[in-house]
Design an enzyme around this catalytic site. Structure first.
Site, PDB file in Angstrom:
ATOM      1  N   CYS A 124       0.751  -1.094   0.023  1.00  7.55           N
ATOM      2  CA  CYS A 124      -0.071  -0.015   0.093  1.00  7.55           C
ATOM      3  C   CYS A 124       0.971   1.372  -0.136  1.00  7.55           C
ATOM      4  O   CYS A 124       2.025   0.919   0.162  1.00  7.55           O
ATOM      5  CB  CYS A 124      -0.825   0.014   1.301  1.00  7.55           C
TER       6      CYS A 124
ATOM      7  N   ARG B 281       1.487   2.055  -6.105  1.00  2.66           N
ATOM      8  CA  ARG B 281       1.421   1.257  -5.208  1.00  2.66           C
ATOM      9  C   ARG B 281       0.233   0.261  -4.708  1.00  2.66           C
ATOM     10  O   ARG B 281       0.094  -0.899  -3.996  1.00  2.66           O
ATOM     11  CB  ARG B 281       2.000   1.556  -3.918  1.00  2.66           C
TER      12      ARG B 281
ATOM     13  N   TRP C 208      -3.810  -1.440  -1.441  1.00  3.16           N
ATOM     14  CA  TRP C 208      -3.989  -2.770  -2.143  1.00  3.16           C
ATOM     15  C   TRP C 208      -4.094  -3.906  -1.065  1.00  3.16           C
ATOM     16  O   TRP C 208      -3.454  -4.309  -0.327  1.00  3.16           O
ATOM     17  CB  TRP C 208      -2.222  -2.947  -2.740  1.00  3.16           C
TER      18      TRP C 208
ATOM     19  N   ASN D 291       0.935  -1.024   6.041  1.00  2.00           N
ATOM     20  CA  ASN D 291       1.267  -1.861   4.689  1.00  2.00           C
ATOM     21  C   ASN D 291       1.775  -3.214   5.225  1.00  2.00           C
ATOM     22  O   ASN D 291       2.579  -3.026   6.148  1.00  2.00           O
ATOM     23  CB  ASN D 291       2.326  -1.116   3.916  1.00  2.00           C
ATOM     24  N   GLY D 292       1.281  -4.393   4.644  1.00  2.00           N
ATOM     25  CA  GLY D 292       1.829  -5.542   5.187  1.00  2.00           C
ATOM     26  C   GLY D 292       0.592  -6.475   5.390  1.00  2.00           C
ATOM     27  O   GLY D 292      -0.799  -6.251   5.098  1.00  2.00           O
TER      28      GLY D 292
ATOM     29  N   GLU E  67       7.436 -19.695 -20.878  1.00  2.00           N
ATOM     30  CA  GLU E  67       7.350 -18.479 -20.212  1.00  2.00           C
ATOM     31  C   GLU E  67       8.441 -17.726 -20.655  1.00  2.00           C
ATOM     32  O   GLU E  67       8.324 -16.377 -21.086  1.00  2.00           O
ATOM     33  CB  GLU E  67       7.414 -18.560 -18.568  1.00  2.00           C
TER      34      GLU E  67
ATOM     35  N   LYS F  96       7.970 -13.983 -22.700  1.00  2.00           N
ATOM     36  CA  LYS F  96       8.358 -12.837 -22.368  1.00  2.00           C
ATOM     37  C   LYS F  96       9.128 -12.318 -23.498  1.00  2.00           C
ATOM     38  O   LYS F  96       8.992 -10.906 -23.739  1.00  2.00           O
ATOM     39  CB  LYS F  96       9.614 -13.196 -20.893  1.00  2.00           C
TER      40      LYS F  96
ATOM     41  N   GLU G 210       6.745 -10.979 -26.020  1.00  2.00           N
ATOM     42  CA  GLU G 210       5.948  -9.658 -25.866  1.00  2.00           C
ATOM     43  C   GLU G 210       6.701  -8.214 -25.681  1.00  2.00           C
ATOM     44  O   GLU G 210       6.076  -7.462 -25.998  1.00  2.00           O
ATOM     45  CB  GLU G 210       4.986  -9.943 -24.615  1.00  2.00           C
TER      46      GLU G 210
ATOM     47  N   HIS H 232      10.917 -34.023 -33.832  1.00  2.00           N
ATOM     48  CA  HIS H 232       9.701 -34.085 -34.670  1.00  2.00           C
ATOM     49  C   HIS H 232       9.079 -33.004 -35.450  1.00  2.00           C
ATOM     50  O   HIS H 232       8.114 -32.828 -36.103  1.00  2.00           O
ATOM     51  CB  HIS H 232       8.584 -34.483 -33.771  1.00  2.00           C
TER      52      HIS H 232
ATOM     53  N   LYS I  93      -2.376  -4.743 -20.134  1.00  2.00           N
ATOM     54  CA  LYS I  93      -2.277  -5.535 -18.767  1.00  2.00           C
ATOM     55  C   LYS I  93      -3.448  -6.441 -18.449  1.00  2.00           C
ATOM     56  O   LYS I  93      -2.960  -7.708 -17.891  1.00  2.00           O
ATOM     57  CB  LYS I  93      -1.942  -4.455 -17.535  1.00  2.00           C
TER      58      LYS I  93
HETATM   59  C1  AGP Z   1       2.134 -11.931 -19.371  1.00  2.00           C
HETATM   60  O1  AGP Z   1       3.235 -11.204 -19.454  1.00  2.00           O
HETATM   61  C2  AGP Z   1       1.118 -11.441 -20.205  1.00  2.00           C
HETATM   62  N1  AGP Z   1       1.059 -10.022 -20.259  1.00  2.00           N
HETATM   63  C3  AGP Z   1      -0.385 -12.082 -20.251  1.00  2.00           C
HETATM   64  O2  AGP Z   1       0.103 -13.336 -21.046  1.00  2.00           O
HETATM   65  C4  AGP Z   1      -1.128 -12.329 -19.242  1.00  2.00           C
HETATM   66  O3  AGP Z   1      -0.488 -13.561 -18.282  1.00  2.00           O
HETATM   67  C5  AGP Z   1      -2.442 -13.135 -19.362  1.00  2.00           C
HETATM   68  O4  AGP Z   1      -3.151 -11.917 -20.274  1.00  2.00           O
HETATM   69  C6  AGP Z   1      -3.340 -13.498 -18.288  1.00  2.00           C
HETATM   70  O5  AGP Z   1      -3.472 -12.617 -17.299  1.00  2.00           O
HETATM   71  P1  AGP Z   1      -4.151 -12.701 -15.837  1.00  2.00           P
HETATM   72  O6  AGP Z   1      -2.955 -13.474 -15.390  1.00  2.00           O
HETATM   73  O7  AGP Z   1      -4.518 -11.492 -15.483  1.00  2.00           O
HETATM   74  O8  AGP Z   1      -5.402 -13.656 -16.376  1.00  2.00           O
END
Ligand code: AGP
Length: 611
Positions: A2, A27, A74, A100-101, A484, A488, A491, A507, A606
């Site tokens: 927070c 935050r 938060w 906060n915590g 993953e 990363k 994206e 394959h 996001k």
């Molecule tokens: C991750 O870096 C991405 N921005 C994206 O794949 C994200 O993980 C996905 O949209 C799922 O989001 P969520 O965890 O909020 O469901």
């Protein structure tokens, strides 16, 4: 995580608080509130939602006074409502507290205080602090600082606490056990903040409190004590950062800051859930042993990075509980007519708690009569309404579009959940449980250790920043890390990257490899290690440049690597929590070398709230 601001001085507290809180909104933005002392009374205003809701409420309610505290929340305990917004006050309405915590023993303390006649008005863990201070002050002959000192010695968990009282209007009292809090003083004023941006307009000389310290802040003065009550010396730090850099904690980007917050994020996810007696405590899961014993299959649904956390969790749940696990992308699951009944447990993972496909998948699962659990980072998010049990990851807000700390927190939460299922179903020996818990406890320090690879990874990223394609390979839980790592890189650097099961290369995908193609191999220390080494040899024979993540000190990996990132040893199923970190740093530095902004990648949001 927070945002906290405090002000004492000859001027008006409210504008300073609101300005500082606006600067700290990154935050936490579930709710906001202020408390100001004026003319012998305490005035409090709190609103759920973002700062503008509070600002609107204050338009018609001036709060004059030179002593006040403010908070942006938060949420961790209790949904983000007006009533759960901070500051929290005691029964008399003369003491206000922001926090906060997480206070781990809040329920025991609350029961005791309620037994003594204290009336609680919120669902938060924080409110116990206001009542504890009240009850100590009622005993008489102690000041606010001493009451705070006695209070913190009753608390378990993590807290940055700030308290003011109508009856001691000359100072603000602050305490720290883990979450950071800073104080400062300039001519005629005293200041408190959970982060530097809140103080920058007033002073560049700040005092970061150490762990287990209490401070008393008055106009022009700061004094500090330890938790035994001894007054201690402190250091003042001069800050040169501009505001934007201060918001990012001095890091160039939020993504890098969040990568470095991972030890804390994982610590917070585990907080209060690993009992010293060697068992897992999940207060949020209310299913009884019979219900859990009757589960015949687990289905994990998620999208993107959360899906990769699910990939790793499938291995952990199957290994520890012996319950079969299906894993599905939420967007596929909801339309594939899956077979579910009252013996199915469906786990939805979404850091935002708002991903449309994951929400729809869980709703569908519920309609089919399945038990539904959610793993999310956002208290009060939509996913919490659709689930019977919600496991919060407590990683704090993630600003960068690319998920990093929430991924590690999801892996941690899912491991806890898997261990909990094993424990409740009697599927694991006590010795194995204790060993695994010990390995989990070691993770935050091991993460700190892996973060020391920063410069090595940066150097490697410089060498590969120009490539057009990259292949990430792994086996078992290492495949989740490979997927993953590839996501990363895609994206934020816009390089075409594929995460692949190493055993599948022959394959088809091996045809992609030509001289210089980077192949990133996750050589997790488990029983498939030799097979991974063989796959690495195969790609090297075809001209690949190999970037390997491997257990520290393994000479075979060294001999096969163009770049080697060595990580400490842990239990095989916990390795993704360490192995992912070099992948995050690699993607980050490749993006930087290509002149891109990692925090705001093109075409992405996001939170994906539409199908
Ligand atoms: C991750 O870096 C991405 N921005 C994206 O794949 C994200 O993980 C996905 O949209 C799922 O989001 P969520 O965890 O909020 O469901």
């Amino acid at each position: 995580m927070c945002g906290i601001v405090g002000y004492i001085g000859g001027g008006q507290a409210l504008p300073v608080l609101l300005d500082g809180m606006t600067k700290l909104e990154y935050r936490g933005y579930d709710s906001a509130g202020v408390a100001v002392v004026a003319d012998g009374s305490l005035q409090v205003e709190r609103r759920a939602g973002q700062m503008h809701n509070l600002l609107e409420a204050l338009e018609t309610r001036p709060m004059p006074g030179g002593l006040g505290i403010g908070h942006t929340r938060w949420a961790t305990h209790g949904p983000p409502t007006d009533g759960n917004a901070h500051p929290h006050v005691d029964c008399s309405g003369r003491i206000a507290v922001v926090h906060n915590g997480i206070i781990e023993n809040h329920d025991v303390l609350r029961a005791r205080l309620e037994g003594e006649g204290h009336e609680f008005r919120s669902d938060t863990d924080t409110e116990v602090v206001a009542h504890l201070i009240e009850s100590i002050l009622r005993e008489g002959e102690v000041d606010l600082r001493t009451a705070m000192l006695r209070t913190v010695n009753l608390l378990e968990g993590a807290f940055a606490l700030v308290c003011i009282s109508v009856d001691q209007p000359g100072s603000i009292v602050v305490a720290r056990q883990e979450p950071p809090i800073i104080v400062g003083a300039a001519e005629g004023i005293g200041l408190v903040g959970s982060d530097i941006p809140a103080l920058l307009d007033h002073t560049r000389d700040i005092v970061p409190l150490d762990n287990h310290q209490i401070a008393e802040v008055s106009p022009g003065s700061v004094r500090v004590w330890d938790f035994e009550g001894n007054e201690v010396e402190f250091e003042t730090v001069h800050v040169e950062w501009d505001l934007a850099a201060a918001e990012r904690g001095g890091y160039e980007d939020f993504m890098l800051k969040e990568i470095f917050e991972q030890p804390e994020a994982v610590r917070n996810t585990m907080r209060g859930r690993l009992d010293p007696a060697g068992c897992i405590v999940l207060d949020e899961v209310h299913w009884d042993k019979e219900t859990l014993a009757a589960i015949t299959k687990v289905v994990i649904v998620a999208c993107g990075t959360s899906f990769h956390a699910g990939m790793a969790a499938k291995h952990a749940i199957e290994h520890w509980t012996r319950i079969p696990v299906e894993l599905d992308l939420a967007s596929e699951f909801r339309y594939r007519d899956p077979v579910l009944d009252a013996t199915s447990l469906v786990i939805g993972i979404a850091q935002s708690g708002e991903t449309a496909d994951t929400l729809a998948a869980l709703r569908f699962a519920k309609e089919m009569g399945a038990h539904v659990a959610a793993v999310t980072n956002v208290v009060g998010s939509s996913i919490t309404r659709d689930a019977d049990a919600v496991l919060f990851t407590h990683a704090g807000p993630e600003i960068s579009v690319a998920s990093t700390k929430t991924f590690l927190a999801q892996l941690t939460a899912l491991n806890l959940f898997a261990l909990y299922l094993a424990q409740e179903r009697g599927a694991m020996t006590q010795a194995k449980m204790a060993e695994t818990i010990e390995a989990m406890r070691a993770l935050p320090e091991q993460i700190e250790d892996v973060l020391m690879l920063q410069d090595d990874v940066h150097r490697a990223a410089k060498r590969y920043a120009h490539v057009t394609d990259a292949l990430f390979i792994g086996r078992g839980v290492g495949m989740a890390v490979a997927m993953e790592g590839a996501l990363k890189l895609k994206e934020i650097s816009y390089i075409h990257a594929e995460g692949y099961a190493a055993g599948e290369l022959k394959h088809g995908a091996i045809a992609l490899i030509e001289d210089g193609t980077p192949v990133i191999g996750i050589l997790t220390g488990h029983r498939l290690y030799d097979k991974m080494l063989a796959n690495v040899q195969e790609v090297r024979a075809r001209g690949a440049q190999t970037v390997l993540v491997a257990p520290r000190g393994d000479e075979r990996a060294r001999s096969l690597a163009n770049e080697l990132f060595e990580v400490p040893l842990t239990k095989p199923l916990l390795t993704p929590i360490l192995d992912t970190i070099p992948m995050q740093l690699f993607a980050y530095y490749v993006a930087k070398e290509r002149g891109l902004s990692p925090d705001r990648p093109r075409n992405l949001a996001k939170s994906v709230t539409v199908e």
